[in-house]
Structures are given as C-alpha cells and as structure tokens.
Design a protein around this motif. Structure first.
Motif, short mmCIF file in Angstrom:
data_model
loop_
_atom_site.label_atom_id
_atom_site.label_comp_id
_atom_site.label_asym_id
_atom_site.label_seq_id
_atom_site.Cartn_x
_atom_site.Cartn_y
_atom_site.Cartn_z
N GLU A 138 0.83 -1.21 0.00
CA GLU A 138 0.00 0.00 0.00
C GLU A 138 0.87 1.26 0.00
OE1 GLU A 138 -3.74 1.90 2.56
OE2 GLU A 138 -2.81 0.01 3.17
N GLU A 142 1.40 4.18 -3.17
CA GLU A 142 1.31 5.64 -3.01
C GLU A 142 2.54 6.33 -3.56
OE1 GLU A 142 0.60 6.34 1.11
OE2 GLU A 142 -1.44 5.52 1.08
N ALA A 145 2.44 6.28 -7.44
CA ALA A 145 1.49 7.26 -7.99
C ALA A 145 2.07 8.67 -7.92
CB ALA A 145 0.17 7.19 -7.23
N THR A 159 -4.41 13.47 -10.99
CA THR A 159 -4.54 12.15 -10.36
C THR A 159 -5.98 11.92 -9.91
OG1 THR A 159 -2.26 12.28 -9.56
CG2 THR A 159 -3.68 10.64 -8.52
N GLU A 160 -6.47 10.73 -10.17
CA GLU A 160 -7.82 10.37 -9.73
C GLU A 160 -7.86 8.90 -9.33
OE1 GLU A 160 -10.62 9.73 -13.30
OE2 GLU A 160 -9.12 11.18 -14.04
N LYS A 161 -8.86 8.54 -8.56
CA LYS A 161 -9.03 7.15 -8.13
C LYS A 161 -9.77 6.36 -9.21
CE LYS A 161 -7.08 7.55 -4.11
NZ LYS A 161 -5.79 6.84 -3.82
N GLU A 163 -11.99 2.73 -9.89
CA GLU A 163 -12.77 1.68 -9.23
C GLU A 163 -12.62 0.35 -9.96
OE1 GLU A 163 -14.29 2.18 -6.42
OE2 GLU A 163 -13.87 4.33 -6.37
N GLY A 168 -7.43 -1.19 -4.68
CA GLY A 168 -7.36 0.26 -4.79
C GLY A 168 -6.44 0.65 -5.93
N SER A 170 -4.99 4.13 -8.56
CA SER A 170 -4.92 5.54 -8.93
C SER A 170 -4.55 5.65 -10.40
CB SER A 170 -3.88 6.28 -8.09
OG SER A 170 -4.20 6.25 -6.72
N ALA A 190 -2.09 0.06 -9.25
CA ALA A 190 -3.12 -0.70 -8.55
C ALA A 190 -2.46 -1.66 -7.57
CB ALA A 190 -3.98 -1.48 -9.54
N GLN A 222 -6.51 1.33 -18.00
CA GLN A 222 -7.20 0.67 -16.89
C GLN A 222 -7.56 -0.77 -17.22
OE1 GLN A 222 -10.11 3.17 -14.57
NE2 GLN A 222 -9.63 4.70 -16.14
#
Length: 237
Positions: A138, A142, A145, A159-161, A163, A168, A170, A190, A222
C-alpha cells in the motif's frame, strides 16, 4: 559478679565450637534466639517470544510479459515490434518484473501514431520489522502514484481514483515532450493484496499527426491494469 558471667561465657565458648557454616543461623549474643531469614533466590526472566505475522497473500508473480493478452496488445500497441513484449532486466523476477511493448502504426502515413506500454509488478513479503506485505504494498503504491506525476519530465499531472481494479487504484494523467513530439501518458497504479501493478501507457502523433485521445488512453490503460491484476491471482491458484 562471677556467677552472672559464667553462663554467658559458657554460651560464647559453645558457639565458638560450632562449625563456621552454622554461625549465621544459631549462635548469637542475643538471648532472644531470633534467626535472620535468608534471602530467596529471584526467578530468571522468561524470554519474550518473537512476534509472529501472517504470511502475505501472494507468494509469487506471473510471467510479466504474459499478463496482457496478445489481443489486447494488438489494440493498445498496433504494429508492436514484439507482440510477446520485451522483459526488462530484474534481479529476481519473483519479487519484481517489468515488460515493455512499443510500436509505430504507419499504415496511414498522414496519421502516424506511436504507442508504448510498460507493465511492472512488485511483490512484498510480510516482515515483523517492516510490516505486513499488504501494508508495505500500500505504501509503495502511493509512492509510485506520486512518482508518476513528474517522471520523465511529465507535466500537467492529474490524479484520480479508479474503481474495480484490485483493492485500490490511482490513475495519473500527464503530458511530456520527446524529440519534438507531444506525448500523452496514462499511468495506473493498482494494489492487489501484497502486489503492486503499475501500467504506463504513452502515445503521440508523429510528424504533425493528431495527439491520441486522452479518455481513450485512460480507459485502455485501466483495462490493461485489470488484466495484470487478474494474472497475479491466477498465478497463485
């Protein structure tokens, strides 16, 4: 006077005749006959057991160049130099691995389009001193990203999340310039359990051709990340 001291003197002489090892327990000039209590030995400290930690979920990585299907490569990187991809050097491919694809679609000389795709995998183990594999992954996600916002001279980062990609994800959108060509870049980072999947998808129009559509590139990046995440799970069945 002589009568009083006689009994006292007898006691002293009697004590002198007792072996030295018993002196501390019996003979005393005190008529009360009290004894000193010997000190009790202290118990040795019980060693503390080393902390235990649950093993990380995934114990291995898939073959990185096989995480994306050939069908997807045909779409993402038309006219790829090598559809099977080029594995980048790595010390231990079960801990980290990367694969690279690139190609120039020259079927339309008026709209030359270049595309490149890089898929990187990083696996973390659980360590009592460093934390669980999931927590370590995790933190690394970060960092990845954040790094993508400026990597290779990138500018105008957004930057955006995202789904539905692992636990998780970005998406970092940037722009860059190389050899007078304007590049659009989409990086998806991811995390799936203790593995981090990083997909970088870049494109440019050569010789004045139009730039690639950012929304299309973001969607394709994605989809590639989803394939890679799925490949990690399948490799560990």
């Amino acid at each position: 006077m002589h009568r009083r001291t006689a009994p006292r003197l007898a006691r002293i002489l009697a004590c002198a005749a007792v072996p030295v090892m018993l002196v501390a327990t019996g003979c005393s000039d005190d008529d009360s006959g009290s004894k000193k209590e010997t000190a009790k030995p202290t118990k040795a400290a019980t060693p503390t057991a080393a902390p235990t930690m649950k093993a990380a979920t995934f114990g291995k990585l898939p073959e990185v160049c096989k995480t994306i299907t050939e069908k997807s490569i045909e779409k993402l990187v038309p006219k790829a130099d090598k559809k099977e991809g080029k594995a980048l050097p790595a010390a231990d491919t079960n801990d980290s691995a990367s694969c690279f694809w690139s190609g120039l679609n020259d079927e339309d000389v008026k709209n030359l389009q270049f595309r490149s795709l890089t898929v990187s995998l990083k696996r973390f183990t659980s360590d009592p001193t460093l934390g669980s594999g999931e927590k370590r992954a995790e933190a690394f996600a970060e960092q990845q990203a954040s790094k993508a916002t400026t990597q290779d001279g990138a500018k105008n980062a957004k930057t955006e999340k995202a789904e539905g990609i692992g636990e998780g994800a970005s998406v970092v959108s940037t722009e860059s310039k190389k050899d007078d060509n304007d590049f659009k870049n989409e990086t998806v980072v991811a995390r799936t359990a203790n593995v981090v999947v990083t997909v970088k998808y870049s494109g440019a129009g050569y010789e004045g051709a139009k730039s690639p559509d950012v929304d299309d590139m973001k969607k394709d990046a994605q989809e590639a990340a989803k394939e890679a995440v799925k490949a990690v799970a399948e490799a560990n069945k």
